[in-house]
Design an enzyme around this catalytic site. Structure first.
Site, PDB file in Angstrom:
ATOM      1  N   LYS A  25       8.780  42.700  67.472  1.00 39.67           N
ATOM      2  CA  LYS A  25       8.046  42.629  68.750  1.00 39.67           C
ATOM      3  C   LYS A  25       9.019  42.600  69.933  1.00 39.67           C
ATOM      4  O   LYS A  25       8.716  43.138  71.001  1.00 39.67           O
ATOM      5  CB  LYS A  25       7.122  41.402  68.787  1.00 39.67           C
ATOM      6  N   TYR A  36       7.012  34.004  61.400  1.00 40.48           N
ATOM      7  CA  TYR A  36       6.753  35.315  62.012  1.00 40.48           C
ATOM      8  C   TYR A  36       7.971  36.231  61.792  1.00 40.48           C
ATOM      9  O   TYR A  36       7.851  37.455  61.726  1.00 40.48           O
ATOM     10  CB  TYR A  36       6.441  35.130  63.498  1.00 40.48           C
TER      11      TYR A  36
END
Ligand code: NAD
Length: 265
Positions: free
Chosen positions: A162, A155
């Protein structure tokens, strides 16, 4: 009577009928909100228009959030059509495929900037551009993922983005608080979407999630839509700056025991 009757809601980030933005759009519409939809790029238009038609939405505007002039024009058009806005949903993220596999340290300067610009700064820029036409009590909502607080292999830069998005949510909530405007994030479990397909090893992660989450279930775009209704509605009137997990409880588990531990009864 819907929970959002009479409210004007704009949803940014609709790509197709698998998009989280579509689950949210349908749920907001079901609860009586007047919907405006924004998408990025001509190529998505032919997928987005039929979806808008399905819910009788006639305000469908292109907005590439890397362009200040697009954002300004979209806010102007929204003011012309809706007057004031009550709900703004940011369901947008981007990182190059090459950044979403292998070690995080291989992230390029350009890749880092792009991911932060499109996935984080755009939320701040939209909040600023729409501020003059937000009603008191308005709700701004963005989409995040658990890879912000713990490592989710591959990720990478998106996890870092994020984390910045969740932090931005808190700073925006502080800024907008006196205007009685709320800002929250929804942290969704993995869902098979266009964006997710770009993350290396997503398929395994998706399966692992169903095996390991306390509820032993993956989540759907409808689950996220219903959570968005709560955050958009007056039911959450004093909730701001929060990250609401919609993940079958996955984030509460500190130690994963593996499949053999399956029989808990
Ligand atoms: P998606 O591909 O359907 O949506 C991503 C959207 O971002 C697309 O509509 C795309 O057009 C838009 N976008 C990309 N660059 C843009 C730009 N320059 N300007 C405007 N829009 C742009 O995938 P999704 O999974 O529904 O993603 C929506 C949000 O949910 C993202 O923030 C994503 O990180 C987040 N999220 C997804 C998952 C998941 O597993 N799918 C989990 C948690 C959070």
């Amino acid at each position: 009577m819907g929970l959002l009757n009479g409210k004007n809601a704009l949803v940014f980030g609709l790509a197709n009928d698998r998009s989280i933005a579509w689950g949210i759009t349908q749920a907001l519409h079901r609860e009586g909100a007047n919907i405006g939809i924004s998408y990025a790029g001509e190529t998505l238009k032919r997928r987005v228009m039929p979806l808008a038609e399905q819910i009788g939405c006639t305000w469908v505007e292109e907005c590439d959030v890397t362009k200040d002039e697009h954002i300004a024009a979209t806010a102007e058009k929204a003011a012309a059509r809706f007057g004031k806005i009550d709900v703004l949903v940011h369901s947008i993220a981007f990182a190059g495929r090459e950044e979403l596999t292998g070690p995080y340290y291989n992230t390029t300067r350009e890749g880092f900037k792009n991911a932060m610009d499109i996935s984080v700064f755009s939320f701040v820029a939209l909040a600023k551009a729409f501020q003059p036409i937000l009603n008191p009590g308005a709700s701004l909502i963005c989409m995040t993922y658990y890879g912000s607080v713990k490592v989710a292999p591959h990720y990478n830069v998106m996890g870092v983005a994020k984390a910045a998005l969740e932090s931005s949510t808190r700073y925006l909530a502080y800024d907008f608080g006196p205007q009685k405007i709320r800002v929250n994030a929804i942290s969704a479990g993995p869902i098979r979407t266009l964006a997710a397909a770009g993350v290396g090893g997503f398929r395994d992660m998706y399966k692992h999630f169903a095996d390991m989450s306390p509820m032993r279930e993956n989540i759907t775009i409808d689950d996220v839509g219903n959570a968005a209704v709560f955050l958009a509605s007056d039911l959450s009137a004093r909730i701001t700056g929060e990250v609401l997990y919609v993940d079958s409880g996955f984030n509460i588990v500190g130690v994963q025991m593996g499949a053999k531990e399956e029989n808990r009864e």
